[in-house]
Enzyme design. Sequence first.
Site, short mmCIF file in Angstrom:
data_model
loop_
_atom_site.label_atom_id
_atom_site.label_comp_id
_atom_site.label_asym_id
_atom_site.label_seq_id
_atom_site.Cartn_x
_atom_site.Cartn_y
_atom_site.Cartn_z
N LYS A 155 0.79 -1.23 0.00
CA LYS A 155 0.10 -0.19 0.02
C LYS A 155 0.90 1.28 -0.14
CE LYS A 155 -2.18 -1.42 3.42
NZ LYS A 155 -1.75 -3.10 3.60
N ASP A 175 9.85 -6.83 -5.05
CA ASP A 175 8.82 -7.49 -3.99
C ASP A 175 8.59 -8.86 -4.34
OD1 ASP A 175 6.26 -8.07 -2.82
OD2 ASP A 175 5.97 -5.97 -2.75
N CYS A 203 9.07 -2.62 2.90
CA CYS A 203 8.63 -3.86 3.16
C CYS A 203 8.58 -4.18 4.43
CB CYS A 203 9.51 -4.86 2.60
SG CYS A 203 11.35 -4.70 3.14
N PRO A 204 7.90 -5.33 5.23
CA PRO A 204 7.96 -5.50 6.39
C PRO A 204 9.11 -5.94 7.09
CG PRO A 204 6.63 -7.22 5.46
CD PRO A 204 7.28 -6.03 4.32
N THR A 230 11.25 4.47 5.92
CA THR A 230 9.99 4.63 6.78
C THR A 230 9.33 3.69 7.26
OG1 THR A 230 8.68 5.01 5.01
CG2 THR A 230 9.58 6.92 5.80
N SER A 231 10.00 2.33 7.13
CA SER A 231 9.25 1.08 7.29
C SER A 231 9.68 0.74 8.80
CB SER A 231 9.62 0.15 6.26
OG SER A 231 8.76 -0.84 6.19
N ARG A 232 10.64 0.12 8.99
CA ARG A 232 11.30 -0.65 10.26
C ARG A 232 12.65 -0.41 10.59
NH1 ARG A 232 6.73 0.29 11.55
NH2 ARG A 232 5.12 -0.82 12.57
N GLU A 261 15.23 2.39 18.34
CA GLU A 261 14.30 3.48 18.71
C GLU A 261 13.26 3.50 19.89
OE1 GLU A 261 11.83 3.50 15.03
OE2 GLU A 261 10.22 3.25 16.21
N HIS A 293 9.74 8.48 13.89
CA HIS A 293 8.71 7.41 13.73
C HIS A 293 7.32 8.37 13.42
CE1 HIS A 293 7.63 2.98 13.87
NE2 HIS A 293 6.74 3.48 13.20
P1 NAI Z 1 1.90 -3.92 2.83
O1 NAI Z 1 1.87 -5.16 3.86
O2 NAI Z 1 0.65 -3.24 2.17
O3 NAI Z 1 3.06 -4.22 1.81
C1 NAI Z 1 4.38 -4.68 2.21
C2 NAI Z 1 4.90 -5.09 0.78
O4 NAI Z 1 6.34 -5.42 1.18
C3 NAI Z 1 4.07 -6.31 0.23
O5 NAI Z 1 4.00 -6.11 -1.13
C4 NAI Z 1 4.80 -7.45 0.64
O6 NAI Z 1 4.87 -8.42 -0.70
C5 NAI Z 1 6.39 -6.76 0.44
N1 NAI Z 1 7.65 -7.56 0.94
C6 NAI Z 1 7.52 -8.58 1.79
N2 NAI Z 1 8.58 -8.99 2.00
C7 NAI Z 1 9.46 -8.46 1.09
C8 NAI Z 1 10.93 -8.44 0.76
N3 NAI Z 1 11.66 -9.45 1.35
N4 NAI Z 1 11.42 -7.73 -0.15
C9 NAI Z 1 10.41 -6.95 -0.77
N5 NAI Z 1 9.18 -6.67 -0.47
C10 NAI Z 1 8.67 -7.54 0.38
O7 NAI Z 1 2.47 -2.67 3.90
P2 NAI Z 1 2.30 -1.16 4.00
O8 NAI Z 1 1.01 -0.81 4.52
O9 NAI Z 1 2.58 -0.85 2.40
O10 NAI Z 1 3.44 -0.70 4.97
C11 NAI Z 1 4.70 -0.96 4.73
C12 NAI Z 1 5.50 -0.70 5.92
O11 NAI Z 1 5.49 0.56 6.45
C13 NAI Z 1 5.19 -1.59 7.14
O12 NAI Z 1 5.72 -2.95 6.96
C14 NAI Z 1 5.56 -0.87 8.00
O13 NAI Z 1 6.69 -1.37 8.71
C15 NAI Z 1 5.68 0.56 7.80
N6 NAI Z 1 5.09 1.66 8.34
C16 NAI Z 1 5.36 2.63 8.88
C17 NAI Z 1 4.77 3.68 9.45
C18 NAI Z 1 5.61 4.85 10.00
O14 NAI Z 1 4.90 5.80 10.62
N7 NAI Z 1 6.76 5.27 9.84
C19 NAI Z 1 3.20 3.66 9.65
C20 NAI Z 1 2.70 2.35 8.87
C21 NAI Z 1 3.40 1.50 8.47
#
Ligand code: NAI
Length: 334
Positions: A155, A175, A203-204, A230-232, A261, A293
């Site tokens: 997303k 991905d 990615c997660p 911005t992920s983890r 963090e 964050h």
């Molecule tokens: P999502 O679940 O929609 O998308 C994650 C994508 O990563 C999926 O398409 C998945 O197939 C892909 N993926 C899984 N393993 C992978 C790998 N080894 N290599 C490449 N791609 C891989 O998650 P969304 O909603 O897009 O969120 C992404 C990340 O953003 C979350 O995992 C979370 O850690 C982070 N996040 C950070 C926030 C912040 O305030 N900084 C707030 C919300 C989310």
Amino acid sequence: MNKIAFYDAKSYDRTWFDRAGPRAGLTLLYLETRLTPDTAVLARGCDAVCAFVNDDLGARTLSVLAENGVRAAALRCAGYNNVDLAAAAANGIRVFRVPAYSPASVAEHAMALLLTLTRRTHRAFTRTRERNFSLEGLVGMNLENKTVGVVGTGKVGLRFAGMAAGFGARVIASDPEPKWGAGIEYTRLDELIRRSDVISLHCPLTPSTYHLLGRSAFHQMRDGVVIVNTSRGALIDSEALLDNVKSGKVGAAGLDVYEEEADVFYEDVSSRVMRDDTLNLLLSQPNVLVTSHQAFLTQEALQAIAETTAENLRKFFAGEASENELHARDPQPV
Ligand code: NAI
């Protein structure tokens, strides 16, 4: 009215929960402390708790909550790596989360970090306030015709990719589940790492993505590469990043997350000595920008979080099924 102990409450939480809570039949008891085994007893007399990313919902906490009559835990976030789902089930505590609230918030923050670093606006801001109008050291870089590598096109990543394409960048992505038809060129991660001028992580964090960008990955990157995370935090080996910032291999880094963090983010620690030298040294570099964050922190996202969390609890108390419930069988992230 059902009573909810709302842990780690901040003023920006209250703004939206004060509206969404009563509408869902909830009375909120705001607590500034985090949820831990020691503070769980404060929920005595409450039917549920509401918790955030750095609250501790491990086995000890859950057992104290259950002893004090708590029957549900509503996470006001997507991640649930801080919850022991098996222990929750064993203690009869149902767990809910907010799986998606505003992917645009996170993607726009990633782009804000990127543009700040590529156009040096963070440095111009401090300079002009000091009446220093020199342009020395502020030469930037266009995104147009650069290669932007997006790791994870869910997303958030897809939105970020669309924004980068809007700037005229060549977007490549990796991905394991490619979104064919999105007009993105998919490559293997190692090829993305070799080709990209900018790498943005979406990615997660899982056992297989821990330190996805480690020493060998940095070695393969283009000179002057810009890194955005911005992920983890633990997707990047922070010490390897620091070494590569110091050597000049990494041209700039924008970090909304950091692997250690939990000790400092979301708190004002400005009057404490900070012992994390890796973070201290990253913060001292002119081409590293750290935010706490906060990529999720927009009015739109906070409103969506409050409304979904309140609705999760309303459904629980009404005995209705919720697609946002977590179960012991769900994969436990790291
Ligand atoms: P999502 O679940 O929609 O998308 C994650 C994508 O990563 C999926 O398409 C998945 O197939 C892909 N993926 C899984 N393993 C992978 C790998 N080894 N290599 C490449 N791609 C891989 O998650 P969304 O909603 O897009 O969120 C992404 C990340 O953003 C979350 O995992 C979370 O850690 C982070 N996040 C950070 C926030 C912040 O305030 N900084 C707030 C919300 C989310």
